[in-house]
Design a protein around this motif. Structure first.
Motif, PDB file in Angstrom:
ATOM      1  N   LYS A 165     -52.706   8.005 -12.691  1.00 36.06           N
ATOM      2  CA  LYS A 165     -51.596   7.028 -11.637  1.00 36.06           C
ATOM      3  C   LYS A 165     -51.867   7.743 -10.285  1.00 36.06           C
ATOM      4  N   SER A 166     -52.259   8.877 -10.176  1.00 33.72           N
ATOM      5  CA  SER A 166     -52.491   9.374  -8.596  1.00 33.72           C
ATOM      6  C   SER A 166     -53.365   8.727  -7.882  1.00 33.72           C
ATOM      7  N   LEU A 196     -48.220  11.416   0.890  1.00 28.82           N
ATOM      8  CA  LEU A 196     -49.366  10.816   0.439  1.00 28.82           C
ATOM      9  C   LEU A 196     -49.145   9.885  -0.936  1.00 28.82           C
ATOM     10  N   ARG A 197     -47.944  10.269  -1.507  1.00 28.86           N
ATOM     11  CA  ARG A 197     -47.768   9.215  -2.664  1.00 28.86           C
ATOM     12  C   ARG A 197     -47.254   8.081  -2.240  1.00 28.86           C
ATOM     13  N   GLY A 198     -46.457   8.069  -1.123  1.00 32.74           N
ATOM     14  CA  GLY A 198     -46.017   6.567  -0.660  1.00 32.74           C
ATOM     15  C   GLY A 198     -46.912   5.985   0.082  1.00 32.74           C
ATOM     16  N   ASP A 199     -48.016   6.725   0.616  1.00 31.30           N
ATOM     17  CA  ASP A 199     -48.908   5.779   1.157  1.00 31.30           C
ATOM     18  C   ASP A 199     -49.936   5.187   0.053  1.00 31.30           C
ATOM     19  N   ASP A 200     -50.235   5.958  -0.955  1.00 31.91           N
ATOM     20  CA  ASP A 200     -51.009   5.497  -2.030  1.00 31.91           C
ATOM     21  C   ASP A 200     -50.282   4.291  -2.822  1.00 31.91           C
ATOM     22  N   ASN A 201     -49.083   4.554  -2.979  1.00 33.06           N
ATOM     23  CA  ASN A 201     -48.151   3.267  -3.728  1.00 33.06           C
ATOM     24  C   ASN A 201     -48.257   2.028  -3.063  1.00 33.06           C
ATOM     25  N   ARG A 202     -48.207   2.149  -1.495  1.00 32.24           N
ATOM     26  CA  ARG A 202     -48.390   0.966  -0.727  1.00 32.24           C
ATOM     27  C   ARG A 202     -49.932   0.277  -1.088  1.00 32.24           C
ATOM     28  N   VAL A 203     -50.946   1.126  -1.109  1.00 35.46           N
ATOM     29  CA  VAL A 203     -52.204   0.681  -1.241  1.00 35.46           C
ATOM     30  C   VAL A 203     -52.097  -0.041  -2.629  1.00 35.46           C
ATOM     31  N   LYS A 204     -51.727   0.659  -3.591  1.00 28.80           N
ATOM     32  CA  LYS A 204     -51.753  -0.182  -4.923  1.00 28.80           C
ATOM     33  C   LYS A 204     -50.810  -1.292  -4.913  1.00 28.80           C
ATOM     34  N   LEU A 205     -49.835  -1.410  -4.343  1.00 28.76           N
ATOM     35  CA  LEU A 205     -48.894  -2.646  -3.992  1.00 28.76           C
ATOM     36  C   LEU A 205     -49.714  -3.757  -3.620  1.00 28.76           C
ATOM     37  N   VAL A 206     -50.468  -3.396  -2.675  1.00 32.05           N
ATOM     38  CA  VAL A 206     -51.247  -4.566  -1.940  1.00 32.05           C
ATOM     39  C   VAL A 206     -52.464  -4.851  -2.749  1.00 32.05           C
ATOM     40  N   VAL A 216     -45.853 -12.199  -8.930  1.00 30.71           N
ATOM     41  CA  VAL A 216     -46.353 -10.817  -8.577  1.00 30.71           C
ATOM     42  C   VAL A 216     -46.363 -10.786  -7.182  1.00 30.71           C
ATOM     43  N   ARG A 217     -46.997 -11.533  -6.482  1.00 22.80           N
ATOM     44  CA  ARG A 217     -47.120 -11.790  -5.057  1.00 22.80           C
ATOM     45  C   ARG A 217     -45.807 -11.920  -4.388  1.00 22.80           C
ATOM     46  N   GLU A 218     -44.869 -12.504  -4.928  1.00 22.55           N
ATOM     47  CA  GLU A 218     -43.308 -12.776  -4.028  1.00 22.55           C
ATOM     48  C   GLU A 218     -42.766 -11.324  -4.417  1.00 22.55           C
ATOM     49  N   ALA A 219     -42.723 -10.741  -5.601  1.00 21.71           N
ATOM     50  CA  ALA A 219     -42.041  -9.504  -5.636  1.00 21.71           C
ATOM     51  C   ALA A 219     -42.720  -8.389  -4.898  1.00 21.71           C
ATOM     52  N   ALA A 220     -43.965  -8.483  -4.766  1.00 19.08           N
ATOM     53  CA  ALA A 220     -44.640  -7.325  -3.953  1.00 19.08           C
ATOM     54  C   ALA A 220     -44.297  -7.504  -2.477  1.00 19.08           C
ATOM     55  N   SER A 221     -44.162  -8.785  -2.234  1.00 19.30           N
ATOM     56  CA  SER A 221     -44.123  -9.050  -0.579  1.00 19.30           C
ATOM     57  C   SER A 221     -42.553  -8.687  -0.352  1.00 19.30           C
ATOM     58  N   LYS A 222     -41.682  -9.027  -1.171  1.00 18.00           N
ATOM     59  CA  LYS A 222     -40.259  -8.442  -1.110  1.00 18.00           C
ATOM     60  C   LYS A 222     -40.269  -6.800  -0.980  1.00 18.00           C
ATOM     61  N   ALA A 223     -40.839  -6.103  -1.930  1.00 18.06           N
ATOM     62  CA  ALA A 223     -40.743  -4.806  -1.843  1.00 18.06           C
ATOM     63  C   ALA A 223     -41.518  -4.306  -0.459  1.00 18.06           C
ATOM     64  N   LEU A 224     -42.749  -4.877   0.091  1.00 19.32           N
ATOM     65  CA  LEU A 224     -43.256  -4.599   1.461  1.00 19.32           C
ATOM     66  C   LEU A 224     -42.246  -4.572   2.560  1.00 19.32           C
ATOM     67  N   ASP A 225     -41.174  -5.702   2.361  1.00 21.28           N
ATOM     68  CA  ASP A 225     -40.593  -6.155   3.425  1.00 21.28           C
ATOM     69  C   ASP A 225     -39.426  -5.229   3.744  1.00 21.28           C
ATOM     70  N   ALA A 226     -39.031  -4.411   2.365  1.00 20.50           N
ATOM     71  CA  ALA A 226     -38.102  -3.456   2.379  1.00 20.50           C
ATOM     72  C   ALA A 226     -38.408  -2.257   3.490  1.00 20.50           C
ATOM     73  N   ARG A 227     -39.581  -1.980   3.773  1.00 22.94           N
ATOM     74  CA  ARG A 227     -40.057  -1.197   4.411  1.00 22.94           C
ATOM     75  C   ARG A 227     -39.633   0.491   4.029  1.00 22.94           C
ATOM     76  N   THR A 228     -39.532   0.779   2.678  1.00 23.20           N
ATOM     77  CA  THR A 228     -39.104   2.024   2.211  1.00 23.20           C
ATOM     78  C   THR A 228     -40.026   2.405   0.979  1.00 23.20           C
ATOM     79  N   ASP A 229     -40.109   3.762   0.929  1.00 20.18           N
ATOM     80  CA  ASP A 229     -40.900   4.264  -0.150  1.00 20.18           C
ATOM     81  C   ASP A 229     -40.290   3.875  -1.547  1.00 20.18           C
ATOM     82  N   GLU A 230     -38.767   3.945  -1.498  1.00 15.95           N
ATOM     83  CA  GLU A 230     -38.069   3.563  -2.618  1.00 15.95           C
ATOM     84  C   GLU A 230     -38.225   2.240  -3.293  1.00 15.95           C
ATOM     85  N   ALA A 231     -38.258   1.517  -2.359  1.00 13.71           N
ATOM     86  CA  ALA A 231     -38.672  -0.314  -2.743  1.00 13.71           C
ATOM     87  C   ALA A 231     -39.851  -0.627  -3.265  1.00 13.71           C
ATOM     88  N   VAL A 232     -40.873   0.315  -2.647  1.00 11.59           N
ATOM     89  CA  VAL A 232     -42.374   0.260  -3.229  1.00 11.59           C
ATOM     90  C   VAL A 232     -42.383   0.970  -4.677  1.00 11.59           C
TER      91      VAL A 232
END
Length: 448
Positions: A165-166, A196-206, A216-232
């Motif tokens: 998962k890393s 590093l983990r936060g950056d990787d999580n964003r790449v995986k989300l995209v 999936v697209r709608e939920a992922a977009s909502k998480a990105l809009d939150a702009r926090t590592d916790e939301a991603v």
């Protein structure tokens, strides 16, 4: 009477001074009284000896409790032996034996830690043993724990590196940290890893958003809009699975409605539709590809039975291959082979001879359409075999067969195959019609 009274009055004065003087009178030089001082000294010496022995015994008992209760511990063995002896044995153990026994135990303990330790502990223990008794004592007091912390950090970093998962950034950071020492490992775990983990999580989300369905697209977009590592992270841990289940159900409904799906595929899809998220994901990722491969192989076998020469050849090659070969044939190979069969049929269609009423020309072909004779005149309708037509100054006899097509060979498979759910019946019907047409052509050619 006067004498008696005088005696009574004078008696105390005479008796009390006498007693006082008697007690105050110094003793004669040559006479010794009771030796009270010597008796007190004799009583104190045994009491002091008993107290020291008690203190020594308590100290040895403490040492015994703190020493390892193992057969290899010489301190433990020496303490037990001293406690069974005299006060002198206790004192000798504490003043003479204990220091040497401790050094021996420390050296042996450092060797045992070296054998069971990780890379950092081994290195520190080896250096301490080579450094002497003081270095060993320092290693046992603090060095071993520092080395163990480094080994624990190294083990954590190695586990992070091995975790599938890393992400790429985390793995690169872990590899770099493992090449360093304790400071690099600690810095990676405490400072670098979260970012590093936060950056990787964003790449995986995209990536999931690009490959996912609508939910999936709608939920992922909502998480990105939150702009926090916790939301991603929340999306990756929980939100994605929920959205994926919604998309899987939509895809399963498409499979059920697809005319290309066999009855077996439809039945499996309906079962998955009634299940949970795990069942839906298993159907889409494991069962459906296998069922599709089976459906495709059946379809190719039907094409082999009904196709033209080039189609049959290409289909047989694909059928003898793997699932990827079957899929490639249905997507591209089938159409290419049909084009070859159509080209071959078109090349065999034109006839030869002379026209304009002065000679006879023979036309061959299949179908009820029109063709040109050898003279290059206007197309004429093909007549049944033996029919004579008079035009102009002579007669032209045309021989041929009447077919049921529109100028193409039925056996080439150019019209394709109907493929309903469980479409064997449609394929068999098409195959039967093609066989009849082929037989008619064969009969007509023999008559001509």
């Amino acid at each position: 009477m006067s004498a008696v009274v005088a005696a009574a009055v004078l008696a105390p004065a005479v008796l009390f001074p006498t007693a006082a003087s008697a007690s105050d009178t110094p003793k004669p030089t040559g006479i010794s009284g009771p030796d009270t001082g010597s008796d007190s000294a004799k009583d104190t010496a045994p009491e002091q000896g008993d107290a020291q022995e008690q203190r020594d015994r308590a100290e040895v008992e403490r040492i015994l409790a703190e020493s390892p209760a193992e057969s290899w511990s010489r301190v433990h063995e020496g303490a037990e032996k001293a406690l069974k002896g005299t006060a002198a044995d206790l004192r000798h153990f504490l003043e003479v034996e204990l220091d040497d026994l401790r050094k021996s135990d420390n050296r042996l303990l450092a060797a045992r830690i070296h054998s069971a330790g990780g890379p950092a502990v081994k290195a520190a223990a080896r250096a301490a043993i080579n450094g002497g008794d003081e270095a060993i004592a320092e290693f046992l007091k603090t060095g071993q724990f520092t080395a163990r912390a480094e080994d624990e950090d190294r083990a954590r970093v190695e586990a992070i590196l091995a975790d599938p998962k890393s992400g790429r950034g985390v793995r690169e950071g872990a590899e770099k940290a493992l090449k360093g020492g304790a400071a690099e490992l600690r810095h990676f775990l405490t400072a670098e890893l979260p970012k590093l983990r936060g950056d990787d999580n964003r790449v995986k989300l995209v990536q999931l958003m690009d490959a996912g369905g609508r939910a999936v697209r709608e939920a992922a977009s909502k998480a990105l809009d939150a702009r926090t590592d916790e939301a991603v992270e929340a999306f990756l841990n929980e939100g994605f699975a929920k959205a994926q289940f919604e998309d899987d159900r939509v895809d399963i409904l498409r499979v059920i409605a697809d005319k290309e799906s066999s009855s077996y595929t439809v039945a499996a899809a309906q079962k998955a539709m009634d299940g949970n998220a795990e069942a839906a994901r298993h159907f889409m990722t494991v069962e459906l590809p296998r069922l599709r491969a089976s459906d495709n192989r059946v379809k190719v076998s039907q094409i082999i039975e009904t196709g033209g020469p080039a189609v049959r050849k290409a289909a047989l090659v694909a059928f003898d291959g793997n699932d990827a070969d079957i899929t490639a044939f249905l997507k591209e190979g089938w159409a290419k082979a049909r084009a070859e069969d159509e080209a071959a049929a078109a090349a065999a269609k034109p006839g030869t001879g002379t026209g304009n009423g002065t000679g006879t020309g023979t036309e061959s072909g299949t179908g009820t359409g029109t063709g040109t004779d050898g003279s290059g005149q206007q197309p004429q309708t093909v007549q049944p075999a033996g029919l004579t037509e008079t035009t102009g100054t002579g007669t032209t006899t045309r021989t041929g067969t009447t077919g049921t097509g529109t100028g193409t060979l039925a056996s080439t498979g150019t019209d394709g195959l109907g493929w309903e759910a469980g479409g064997a019946a449609a394929a068999l019907a098409a195959g039967a019609a093609l066989v009849v047409a082929a037989r008619r052509r064969s009969t007509g050619s023999t008559e001509s």
